[in-house]
Design an enzyme around this catalytic site. Structure first.
Site, PDB file in Angstrom:
ATOM      1  N   GLU A 131       0.832  -1.215   0.000  1.00  0.00           N
ATOM      2  CA  GLU A 131       0.000   0.000   0.000  1.00  0.00           C
ATOM      3  C   GLU A 131       0.862   1.258   0.000  1.00  0.00           C
ATOM      4  O   GLU A 131       0.545   2.232  -0.672  1.00  0.00           O
ATOM      5  CB  GLU A 131      -0.951   0.000   1.205  1.00  0.00           C
ATOM      6  CG  GLU A 131      -2.101  -0.987   1.081  1.00  0.00           C
ATOM      7  CD  GLU A 131      -2.991  -0.705  -0.127  1.00  0.00           C
ATOM      8  OE1 GLU A 131      -3.085   0.460  -0.549  1.00  0.00           O
ATOM      9  OE2 GLU A 131      -3.572  -1.657  -0.669  1.00  0.00           O
ATOM     10  N   TYR A 166      -7.262   5.737   4.624  1.00  0.00           N
ATOM     11  CA  TYR A 166      -7.304   4.809   3.497  1.00  0.00           C
ATOM     12  C   TYR A 166      -6.459   3.565   3.784  1.00  0.00           C
ATOM     13  O   TYR A 166      -6.922   2.428   3.660  1.00  0.00           O
ATOM     14  CB  TYR A 166      -6.833   5.480   2.182  1.00  0.00           C
ATOM     15  CG  TYR A 166      -6.510   4.434   1.159  1.00  0.00           C
ATOM     16  CD1 TYR A 166      -7.533   3.786   0.477  1.00  0.00           C
ATOM     17  CD2 TYR A 166      -5.189   3.996   0.964  1.00  0.00           C
ATOM     18  CE1 TYR A 166      -7.255   2.746  -0.396  1.00  0.00           C
ATOM     19  CE2 TYR A 166      -4.901   2.969   0.104  1.00  0.00           C
ATOM     20  CZ  TYR A 166      -5.929   2.342  -0.573  1.00  0.00           C
ATOM     21  OH  TYR A 166      -5.656   1.302  -1.412  1.00  0.00           O
ATOM     22  N   ASP A 192     -10.355   5.507  -2.138  1.00  0.00           N
ATOM     23  CA  ASP A 192      -9.190   6.086  -2.813  1.00  0.00           C
ATOM     24  C   ASP A 192      -9.682   6.753  -4.100  1.00  0.00           C
ATOM     25  O   ASP A 192     -10.892   6.848  -4.345  1.00  0.00           O
ATOM     26  CB  ASP A 192      -8.120   5.015  -3.084  1.00  0.00           C
ATOM     27  CG  ASP A 192      -8.526   4.059  -4.200  1.00  0.00           C
ATOM     28  OD1 ASP A 192      -9.736   4.026  -4.556  1.00  0.00           O
ATOM     29  OD2 ASP A 192      -7.661   3.350  -4.732  1.00  0.00           O
TER      30      ASP A 192
END
Ligand code: SF4
Length: 336
Positions: free
Chosen positions: A34, A117, A135
């Protein structure tokens, strides 16, 4: 509304790209992926994920690594604060949490470099916690699907989209639901020319019915770009050269560079006798446009500033450099 999650999960199972971070439930590896993928395309991020997951296979290995090695491995990805935050967080987990990666959203979000997020992504992918990710891809799909004109970068918009995403998320498979919505945005509901004919949601999509998908999502602040003018001085006497380290609170924090003079225009600020001056090179960042010129000198300067470091030529590769300089040096060595 209730049809949306089943439709996208069926579509996802048939169409998803096989990517290594989708084949694990290890929160450390999901976190690595991520952070690497922030502001970065999947194709560009993939080799970095492979490198990091090999060189630093767990949180202890990352915490124990030298900062310089981590930055060198990050070289070319940009936004170096991400690499520093990664390592700072790995250190924190090892020292303060006895090496135990947090297992829920409310503990994950306390960590440095992890915002709503990323916390939602890790908690839903690794632990199936019901937390909706929002996102850029999700904003785009939802704004089109429900034809929402609220600006996605306004406080009102952020709340509205988060509430909507929370309502849509599936009870049983929140991780797959999140992945599916993001993948649909990345592969089908693209920023321009979305492939509506291949979209599992086209029968429900208001923007598709109204033909206004090119106007969604709405943004209030189109990126304001700051233009900057960098003049790099390459002092190189054939054996030694001069570099300096960038300071904090600016782009490329703590990376190395050739001595830099920054001006407010592209006018030549250099009073020395240079042998060669490059053409201006443009380098785009998300909020900055850098115009760089490189000046080559065949000698070291007589006056050395306090922050300058004199190194052997072959040592340059040990210092992490901004991508702009790295690219210039690569092109130079091809030319000569
Ligand atoms: Fe996006 Fe088209 Fe699907 Fe609507 S139908 S969600 S605009 S790809």
């Amino acid at each position: 509304m209730s049809k949306i999650s089943p439709l996208i999960r069926i579509w996802y199972r048939q169409n998803f790209r096989k990517l290594p971070w989708r084949e694990t439930k290890n929160p450390y590896l999901i976190w690595l992926s991520e952070i690497i993928l922030q502001q970065t395309r999947v194709e560009q991020g993939l080799p970095y994920y492979k490198k990091f997951s090999t060189n630093y296979p767990d949180v202890h290995a990352l915490a124990a690594a030298k900062e310089q090695d981590v930055l060198n491995d990050w070289q070319g990805l940009g936004y170096y604060s991400r690499a520093r935050n990664l390592q700072a967080t790995a250190n924190y987990i090892c020292k303060e949490l006895k090496g135990q990666f947090p297992e829920c959203y409310k503990d994950l979000i306390k960590l440095k470099g992890i915002g709503p997020y990323t916390a939602a992504a890790i908690s839903s992918f690794a632990f199936d916690e019901k937390k909706a990710v929002v996102d850029g891809n999700v904003y785009r799909v939802l704004s089109r699907l429900f034809d929402i004109s609220t600006a996605i970068d306004s406080n009102e918009g952020k709340k509205e989209f988060q509430l909507l995403a929370d309502e849509l998320i599936d009870e049983d498979e929140p991780g797959i639901h999140n992945q599916a919505l993001m993948e649909l945005g990345a592969m089908v509901c693209k920023p321009s020319n979305p492939a509506c004919e291949a979209c599992p949601l086209s029968a429900l999509c208001l923007s598709f019915a109204r033909g206004n998908f090119n106007e969604r999502p709405v943004k209030q602040n189109k990126n304001k770009v700051r233009e900057r003018f960098f003049h790099y001085l390459i002092f190189n006497n054939g054996k030694k050269m001069v570099i300096e380290q960038r300071q904090e609170k600016d782009i490329w924090e703590k990376l190395y560079q050739f001595p830099l003079v920054e001006t407010s225009t592209l006018e030549d600020p250099v009073e020395y006798d240079f042998r060669y001056r490059s053409k201006p090179i443009k380098h785009l960042l998300s909020h900055q446009k850098i115009n760089a010129v490189f000046y080559h000198f065949d000698e070291l300067p007589k006056k050395i500033k306090d922050n300058w470091i004199i190194i052997d030529l072959h040592e340059l590769e040990n210092y992490p450099l901004p991508r702009l300089i790295d690219k210039y040096m690569e092109e130079l060595s091809l030319k000569h």
